[in-house]
Design a protein around this motif. Structure first.
Motif, PDB file in Angstrom:
ATOM      1  N   LEU A  56     -42.606 -30.449  41.248  1.00 29.08           N
ATOM      2  CA  LEU A  56     -42.925 -29.129  40.705  1.00 29.08           C
ATOM      3  C   LEU A  56     -43.384 -28.192  41.822  1.00 29.08           C
ATOM      4  CD1 LEU A  56     -44.970 -29.720  37.411  1.00 29.08           C
ATOM      5  CD2 LEU A  56     -42.718 -28.648  37.622  1.00 29.08           C
ATOM      6  N   PRO A  57     -43.050 -26.916  41.729  1.00 29.54           N
ATOM      7  CA  PRO A  57     -43.631 -25.950  42.678  1.00 29.54           C
ATOM      8  C   PRO A  57     -45.146 -25.939  42.531  1.00 29.54           C
ATOM      9  CG  PRO A  57     -41.791 -24.981  41.463  1.00 29.54           C
ATOM     10  CD  PRO A  57     -42.084 -26.289  40.805  1.00 29.54           C
ATOM     11  N   PRO A  58     -45.894 -25.952  43.625  1.00 32.66           N
ATOM     12  CA  PRO A  58     -47.353 -25.958  43.532  1.00 32.66           C
ATOM     13  C   PRO A  58     -47.919 -24.803  42.713  1.00 32.66           C
ATOM     14  CG  PRO A  58     -46.671 -26.467  45.764  1.00 32.66           C
ATOM     15  CD  PRO A  58     -45.428 -26.072  45.025  1.00 32.66           C
ATOM     16  N   VAL A  59     -47.230 -23.667  42.713  1.00 32.68           N
ATOM     17  CA  VAL A  59     -47.702 -22.527  41.919  1.00 32.68           C
ATOM     18  C   VAL A  59     -47.691 -22.876  40.435  1.00 32.68           C
ATOM     19  CG1 VAL A  59     -47.220 -20.142  41.261  1.00 32.68           C
ATOM     20  CG2 VAL A  59     -46.972 -20.839  43.640  1.00 32.68           C
ATOM     21  N   VAL A  60     -46.702 -23.641  40.009  1.00 34.21           N
ATOM     22  CA  VAL A  60     -46.629 -24.062  38.605  1.00 34.21           C
ATOM     23  C   VAL A  60     -47.822 -24.953  38.265  1.00 34.21           C
ATOM     24  CG1 VAL A  60     -45.291 -25.383  36.922  1.00 34.21           C
ATOM     25  CG2 VAL A  60     -44.122 -23.860  38.529  1.00 34.21           C
ATOM     26  N   ILE A  61     -48.165 -25.849  39.168  1.00 27.56           N
ATOM     27  CA  ILE A  61     -49.322 -26.721  38.942  1.00 27.56           C
ATOM     28  C   ILE A  61     -50.595 -25.892  38.824  1.00 27.56           C
ATOM     29  CG2 ILE A  61     -50.716 -28.573  39.943  1.00 27.56           C
ATOM     30  CD1 ILE A  61     -48.155 -29.544  41.353  1.00 27.56           C
ATOM     31  N   GLY A  62     -50.751 -24.914  39.722  1.00 30.13           N
ATOM     32  CA  GLY A  62     -51.919 -24.048  39.664  1.00 30.13           C
ATOM     33  C   GLY A  62     -51.986 -23.260  38.374  1.00 30.13           C
ATOM     34  N   TYR A  63     -50.838 -22.789  37.923  1.00 27.48           N
ATOM     35  CA  TYR A  63     -50.796 -22.020  36.672  1.00 27.48           C
ATOM     36  C   TYR A  63     -51.168 -22.895  35.477  1.00 27.48           C
ATOM     37  CZ  TYR A  63     -48.919 -19.396  32.737  1.00 27.48           C
ATOM     38  OH  TYR A  63     -48.750 -18.758  31.524  1.00 27.48           O
ATOM     39  N   LEU A  64     -50.639 -24.110  35.445  1.00 20.25           N
ATOM     40  CA  LEU A  64     -50.970 -25.022  34.350  1.00 20.25           C
ATOM     41  C   LEU A  64     -52.460 -25.353  34.335  1.00 20.25           C
ATOM     42  CD1 LEU A  64     -47.924 -27.475  34.537  1.00 20.25           C
ATOM     43  CD2 LEU A  64     -48.350 -25.717  32.809  1.00 20.25           C
ATOM     44  N   LEU A  65     -53.035 -25.575  35.521  1.00 23.76           N
ATOM     45  CA  LEU A  65     -54.473 -25.823  35.591  1.00 23.76           C
ATOM     46  C   LEU A  65     -55.259 -24.614  35.107  1.00 23.76           C
ATOM     47  CD1 LEU A  65     -54.747 -27.618  39.064  1.00 23.76           C
ATOM     48  CD2 LEU A  65     -55.133 -28.644  36.819  1.00 23.76           C
ATOM     49  N   LEU A  66     -54.755 -23.429  35.411  1.00 20.39           N
ATOM     50  CA  LEU A  66     -55.446 -22.201  35.011  1.00 20.39           C
ATOM     51  C   LEU A  66     -55.478 -22.042  33.499  1.00 20.39           C
ATOM     52  CD1 LEU A  66     -56.847 -19.668  36.178  1.00 20.39           C
ATOM     53  CD2 LEU A  66     -54.622 -18.532  36.110  1.00 20.39           C
ATOM     54  N   PHE A 169     -54.916 -21.226  41.152  1.00 18.48           N
ATOM     55  CA  PHE A 169     -55.963 -21.669  40.230  1.00 18.48           C
ATOM     56  C   PHE A 169     -57.329 -21.084  40.553  1.00 18.48           C
ATOM     57  CE2 PHE A 169     -58.691 -25.460  38.786  1.00 18.48           C
ATOM     58  CZ  PHE A 169     -58.861 -24.921  37.523  1.00 18.48           C
ATOM     59  N   VAL A 170     -57.685 -21.044  41.848  1.00 15.89           N
ATOM     60  CA  VAL A 170     -59.063 -20.641  42.197  1.00 15.89           C
ATOM     61  C   VAL A 170     -59.127 -19.425  43.113  1.00 15.89           C
ATOM     62  CG1 VAL A 170     -59.978 -22.963  41.853  1.00 15.89           C
ATOM     63  CG2 VAL A 170     -59.123 -22.303  44.100  1.00 15.89           C
ATOM     64  N   SER A 171     -57.989 -18.805  43.366  1.00 16.75           N
ATOM     65  CA  SER A 171     -57.931 -17.597  44.185  1.00 16.75           C
ATOM     66  C   SER A 171     -58.298 -17.901  45.642  1.00 16.75           C
ATOM     67  CB  SER A 171     -58.842 -16.518  43.605  1.00 16.75           C
ATOM     68  OG  SER A 171     -58.643 -15.279  44.261  1.00 16.75           O
ATOM     69  N   ASN A 172     -58.543 -16.850  46.425  1.00 18.29           N
ATOM     70  CA  ASN A 172     -58.783 -16.977  47.863  1.00 18.29           C
ATOM     71  C   ASN A 172     -60.129 -16.330  48.188  1.00 18.29           C
ATOM     72  OD1 ASN A 172     -58.582 -17.241  50.620  1.00 18.29           O
ATOM     73  ND2 ASN A 172     -56.830 -15.888  50.863  1.00 18.29           N
ATOM     74  N   ILE A 173     -61.196 -17.076  47.933  1.00 14.83           N
ATOM     75  CA  ILE A 173     -62.552 -16.541  48.067  1.00 14.83           C
ATOM     76  C   ILE A 173     -63.211 -17.143  49.304  1.00 14.83           C
ATOM     77  CG2 ILE A 173     -64.791 -16.249  46.937  1.00 14.83           C
ATOM     78  CD1 ILE A 173     -63.358 -16.841  44.268  1.00 14.83           C
ATOM     79  N   PRO A 174     -63.505 -16.345  50.325  1.00 15.51           N
ATOM     80  CA  PRO A 174     -64.135 -16.877  51.541  1.00 15.51           C
ATOM     81  C   PRO A 174     -65.444 -17.601  51.235  1.00 15.51           C
ATOM     82  CG  PRO A 174     -63.354 -14.642  51.922  1.00 15.51           C
ATOM     83  CD  PRO A 174     -63.210 -14.904  50.439  1.00 15.51           C
ATOM     84  N   GLY A 175     -65.589 -18.789  51.799  1.00 12.91           N
ATOM     85  CA  GLY A 175     -66.813 -19.555  51.609  1.00 12.91           C
ATOM     86  C   GLY A 175     -66.876 -20.344  50.331  1.00 12.91           C
TER      87      GLY A 175
END
Length: 230
Positions: A56-66, A169-175
């Protein structure tokens, strides 16, 4: 010399990948044993489901987790309302995302190791009075150690490099959720930050290469000790 921003991404990557692998390992051993040693209805489906993240494309996995574990997700909303637990937009969610992506590599390596174990040794131990748990802990598990080492470190290396599922799934948040791949993405999008992206690229390659070498060394060491014991 790495900046504080880059150190933050590196340490977070190690933390996320380490937690993901440690939490996944007992499940990886359990599912590998189930697939290697048991025949049951739906085994092919379970095998396919475990290995689905490989194709599966990793984006699909992230979307399903979301949609399942996000704050407003099917399960995530219940977890947050009743227990105050949330995975989205946190390092715990990043660990979960990389664990899902890396899990098939772990299971496959351990399963192959289990299938190579001579079952006659286990049968002999049972005839001498050893119970199933004792046989597994004293015979099966030690003989499977090379595969466990390989699967664990391959999963760790794969977790370090995960990008698509994490950012979805969790975005790109520094720290908080910005691991090495996500920090590289930010640098690539920033004009004049090519050198920072290149440094992180070299670090990622170095860690992956070291992981593979350590995996091979540990597997060889475990095999040599098992051969010496026999």
């Amino acid at each position: 010399m790495l900046s504080d921003y880059e150190w933050q991404a590196l340490l977070l990557s190690l933390k996320v990948s380490g937690v993901a692998v440690m939490v996944s390992l007992p499940f990886g051993i359990g599912f590998a044993w189930l697939l290697a040693r048991r025949q049951f209805f739906g085994k092919a489906f379970l095998d396919g489901l475990i290995h689905l993240p490989l194709v599966l494309p990793p984006v699909v996995i992230g979307y399903l987790l979301l949609i399942v574990l996000g704050r407003q997700g099917v399960v995530g909303q219940w977890l947050y309302n009743w227990f105050g637990i949330t995975f989205s937009f946190s390092w715990r969610g990043a660990a979960l995302a990389v664990a899902v992506v890396a899990f098939p590599l772990m299971v496959r390596s351990i399963r192959l190791a289990l299938e190579s174990v001579d079952t006659k040794l286990e049968q002999a131990a049972r005839t001498l009075g050893a119970g199933p748990l004792k046989v597994f802990l004293t015979i099966t598990l030690p003989l499977t150690l090379p595969g466990i080492f390989t699967g664990t470190i391959l999963a760790f290396a794969r977790a370090l490099g995960e990008f698509g599922a994490t950012i979805t799934f969790v975005s790109n948040i520094p720290g908080e959720t910005q691991t090495i791949p996500l920090a590289m993405y930010s640098f690539i999008e920033t004009p004049g930050a090519e050198s920072e992206a290149a440094r992180l690229c070299v670090i990622a390659i170095g860690i992956a290469l070291i992981s593979l070498l350590v995996s091979e060394w540990l597997s060889r060491l475990a095999r040599n000790r098992l051969e010496a014991a026999c």
